[in-house]
Design an enzyme around this catalytic site. Structure first.
Site: not given
Lengths: 437, 437
Positions: B281, B311, B425
Site C-alpha cells: 500500500e 523445499h 469498494k
C-alpha cells in the site's frame, strides 16, 4: 470441478494466439495420454496415482488401525506435507486443531520452539492414554529437516506404549529410511520412484494422513480422475489445463513475471502454498529442457486471499506496475445460514448488508473486484469450485498439476526436476561437517 | 535490534550510488525529525505512538480489567489485525491456541465456516463461565467485513453476562462505530486520526489486545523507540532505515520488481504478511507524490520462510529469473536445549547432525543459503534479531515503517494513502445495493 467452471473471457489473450498455442500443446497431450498407459514407468508417473487401487487399499488398510488415535504428528517438508495441509485446512479450517476433532501437527522446519510445542502436545496425549501416530515422510529418506525432527520427536514418542506400531514411514522403496523402518519393525508405505514430491499428493504421502483423519480420500481421487478426462481432452478449447497453460505462457512471454493466485476463501491459503512449490520448482529453471541453453526462466507465484488481501495488497494490484496475471479461485458456501442481524444501531454504518447472509456479502465483494479488474483491463481468469469438499479439491489439485506440465512444455523446461536446490544443500553439508556453527 | 544487526555487504549496490542516494534522503530525515515534535499533527503521526505515555496508560488500565478472560476475539482486517497476529505468532507460535494459554481468534474476512468456528468457541467459553472479550477494530468505522462479522459475533456474545463491559471498540474519534459504542455504553479506545492502518501497530490497535494477552507492550515500545534513534540518525551509513531504503530503491530502478522477505523462523510468517501490506500500500501507486504524473510504481513483496521454502521456492530463486532483491531476517534460539539424539540406526542417514542442537542445524542451513546467494551473486541483505521477544519485534516493525517512508520518498510517492482501494469498494457497494447477488 468441471471444465465449464474455468472462466477465461477476460484472460487478455488474442484468440488467434491462443489457438496457435493450443495446437502446439497437442503432441504433449498425446504424450501424457500414452504415458498414462505405462503407469509408473515414465516421468508422468503421478498421473497414475488416482487410478491405483492397490495403493488405495494399502493406505486404507493401514489407516483403519488408527481410527481411535487422538492425534497425528506429520514430519515432512515441502512436497511431503504441503498437499496434506492444503486439504486439511480447506476442509477443516485453519483453526482445526482447536476444534472438536482429531488433531494433526506438522513438523516442517527445524525450530526448537515449534518442536517443543509438538512434544508437549504428544506428552499431553500420552498422559490421557490417547494414542499419537507419528508419521515420517521423505521420498529420498535423506532430507535434513525431517530426519532431525523425526529423531527428536521419536524420543518423546517412545514413551508411548506400542510406539513401533504407531510410527509410520512413508518413503521410497529401498531408501535408507525404509531400511531403518525395517530394522525397527515399523509399518511403511511406499512412494513410487518417479513420483516427485510436488506431484505426490495422491500417493500415500497425502492419502494416508488424510485417511486417518477421516477425509474422504476416495472422493478426492474421483475428483482427480474426472478432471483428468477434461485435461487430457484434445478438444483443447474445453481443456482447462491446456487453456490455463496457454494463457499463463502468453502473459509470461509478454513480460508479466508474476502470477497471482487469488483464492477467495481464507481456508484455501495452503492450496496456494502447495501451488507455490508446484510452479516455483516446475518452471523456475536455469536451463532449458535439453539442459544445453541457459534460460533463467520462471514465473514467481504469489498467493492472495480474498477478501483479506484486498485490505493489504489491492492498492498495489490496482495502482502498481502491470506485471501480473491473476487467477481467482472461488469457493462459496451456498448452504450458509448465517444472516446478518437487523439492528438499528448498526444499520447506517454499513448499508445494505443487514438481513443478507455472509456469503452474499462475500459474493458482492468478489464481484466488485472482478468489475474493477475488468475496468482496469488487468488480465484474469477464474476457477469456480462449487463445493468445499474432497471431490472438488482433488479436481483442483489435479488440474493444476497437469496445467503445470503443459506450461513447462511451452516454456521448454523440465517440469519434474529441481537441480538448483542441491546448491545450498551441498553448502549446508559442508558447514555441518565443520566445527564452526 | 540495533543498527549493527543490519548486514549489507552483499547488497549489490555500488558505494558511490549508495552515498548519492543517502544524501538525497537527508532532507526527508530532517522532515521526519521535525514532524516528531508535532506529535499527531502531521502525516508522520505514527512515529509518535511509541512515545505516547497517555495512550499506554489508557490501554493498560483497560486491559487490566480482562486479566481473567478466557479468550479474545478480534474483529478487524488488514491494518487492524495484521500487526497483532504478527506479534502473537512470533511470541507464542502459530499453534498458540492449542497451547496452554489465553486463546485469541481473529475474524478477518467474511467466511461463514470460520465465523461459525469462532462462534462455537465463544459458546464453549460461555458454558465454562469463562469470559470472552470481543474487540472490534476499524479506524474509519465503516469497513464492510469487520462490521458484518461484528454484528454476527455480537449476537453470540450477547449470551454472555455483562457482555457490554466485555465488548471493546477501537476506532477513530467520532466515527459512526464510536457513536454506536457510546449508545451501547461499551468501553472504547481511540486511534489518532492521522495514523493509518498499516502504521498503527503501536497504537491501541496493537497494544490493547497484546496487553490483554500478557505481552510486554512496554518492551515493544522501547524496542521501537530505540530503533527510531538509529533510523533518524543523519549518520546515514549507520542508519538502517536509510540504508535499507536506498538499497531497495536501487534494485527497483534496476528493474527488480520483486522483494523477497526471507524470514528464517517459521513463527515470523505473519511479520511477513504485515510487511506485505506495508510495502504493497505504501509504494504501490498509480500517481506520483504530486498526484500529477501517472507512474504505476510499486514493488511486489513476497514472503519466504526458512528453511521451509527452500523445499518449495529455492529452485526458482536460484535457477529462475534475476528479478528479486532478498532480505533475510534471522532469529535464532540460542537457548535451545534440544539435542539430536545419537542413534545408530539413523547415524548414516543424515550425517553430522547427531549430538548437535536443532538451532545448530538451522544455522548451518542458513549459512549454506547465504553462501549460495553469494556464489550466484544474488543481491541480499540480512537483519539479525538476537532474541524472540517484544523488544526485538518492536524494533523490527518500527525499522520497516521508517524504511518504507524513506523508500516512498525516493520513489516520489505518498507512503500514507491508498486511493486505488476505493475502486472495488465502490463496485461492491453498488452490487450490495442491487438485488442480484
Amino acid at each position: 470441478m468441471k471444465h465449464d467452471q474455468f472462466h477465461w473471457e477476460h484472460a487478455g489473450i488474442p484468440k488467434r494466439l491462443l489457438s496457435t498455442l493450443l495446437k502446439k500443446l497437442s503432441p504433449e497431450i498425446d504424450k501424457v495420454k500414452k504415458a498414462l498407459k505405462k503407469k509408473y514407468e515414465t516421468a508422468y508417473a503421478s498421473l497414475s496415482l488416482p487410478h491405483d487401487t492397490k495403493q488405495l487399499r494399502a493406505v486404507e488398510t493401514l489407516a483403519k488401525k488408527y481410527k481411535k488415535a487422538g492425534a497425528l504428528v506429520v514430519v515432512g517438508i515441502g512436497g511431503s506435507d504441503l498437499g496434506i495441509i492444503a486439504i486439511v485446512e480447506a476442509l477443516r479450517g485453519k483453526e482445526h486443531n482447536v476444534m472438536d476433532k482429531k488433531e494433526i501437527y506438522f513438523a516442517e522446519t527445524v525450530d526448537p520452539f515449534s518442536i517443543e510445542q509438538i512434544q508437549s502436545k504428544m506428552k499431553e496425549h500420552q498422559k490421557k492414554k490417547e494414542k499419537v501416530v507419528l508419521i515420517i515422510i521423505s521420498k529420498s529418506g535423506g532430507t535434513t529437516e525431517p530426519l532431525v525432527n523425526f529423531q527428536v520427536l521419536l524420543k518423546t514418542h517412545k514413551n508411548q506404549k506400542n510406539w513401533k506400531s504407531h510410527t509410520v514411514f512413508i518413503t521410497g522403496k529401498g531408501s535408507k529410511l525404509s531400511q531403518a523402518a525395517d530394522k525397527l519393525d515399523c509399518p511403511q508405505l511406499e512412494i513410487p520412484p518417479l513420483v516427485g514430491g510436488r506431484y505426490s499428493v495422491f500417493s500415500a504421502v497425502g492419502l494416508f494422513p488424510l485417511a486417518v483423519l477421516g477425509v474422504d480420500v476416495r472422493a478426492l481421487l474421483k475428483g482427480a480422475r474426472d478432471v483428468q478426462q477434461d485435461c487430457l481432452s484434445k478438444k483443447t478449447s474445453k481443456n482447462p489445463a491446456a487453456l490455463g497453460a496457454a494463457i499463463q505462457f502468453h502473459h509470461n512471454r509478454k513480460g508479466l513475471n508474476i502470477f497471482n493466485l487469488f483464492l477467495f476463501n481464507p481456508n484455501l491459503e495452503h492450496v496456494g502454498k502447495w501451488y507455490r512449490q508446484l510452479m516455483g520448482e516446475s518452471v523456475g529453471k536455469e536451463f532449458n529442457r535439453t539442459g544445453k541453453k541457459r534460460v533463467h526462466t520462471g514465473i514467481t507465484p504469489i498467493v492472495s486471499i480474498g477478501s483479506t488481501d484486498l485490505h493489504s495488497m489491492a492498492q498495489l494490484y490496482f495502482g502498481g506496475p502491470r506485471d501480473k496475471y491473476t487467477q481467482f479461485i472461488t469457493l462459496h458456501d451456498h448452504a450458509d445460514k448465517i444472516k446478518i442481524p437487523k439492528e438499528k444501531i448498526f444499520a447506517d454504518i454499513v448499508e445494505d448488508v443487514q438481513g443478507k447472509t455472509v456469503t452474499d456479502v462475500m459474493n458482492a465483494i468478489e464481484k466488485g473486484v472482478h468489475t474493477t479488474y475488468k475496468k482496469l483491463k488487468l488480465p484474469h481468469t477464474k476457477i469456480e469450485l462449487e463445493k468445499r469438499d474432497s471431490y472438488n479439491l482433488g479436481g483442483l489439485l489435479q488440474l493444476k498439476m497437469i496445467e503445470m506440465i503443459y506450461l513447462a512444455f511451452l516454456l521448454d523446461v523440465n517440469p519434474f526436476d529441481q537441480p538448483n536446490v542441491e546448491l545450498y544443500k551441498r553448502e549446508t553439508k559442508k558447514i555441518l561437517k565443520g566445527r564452526n556453527l
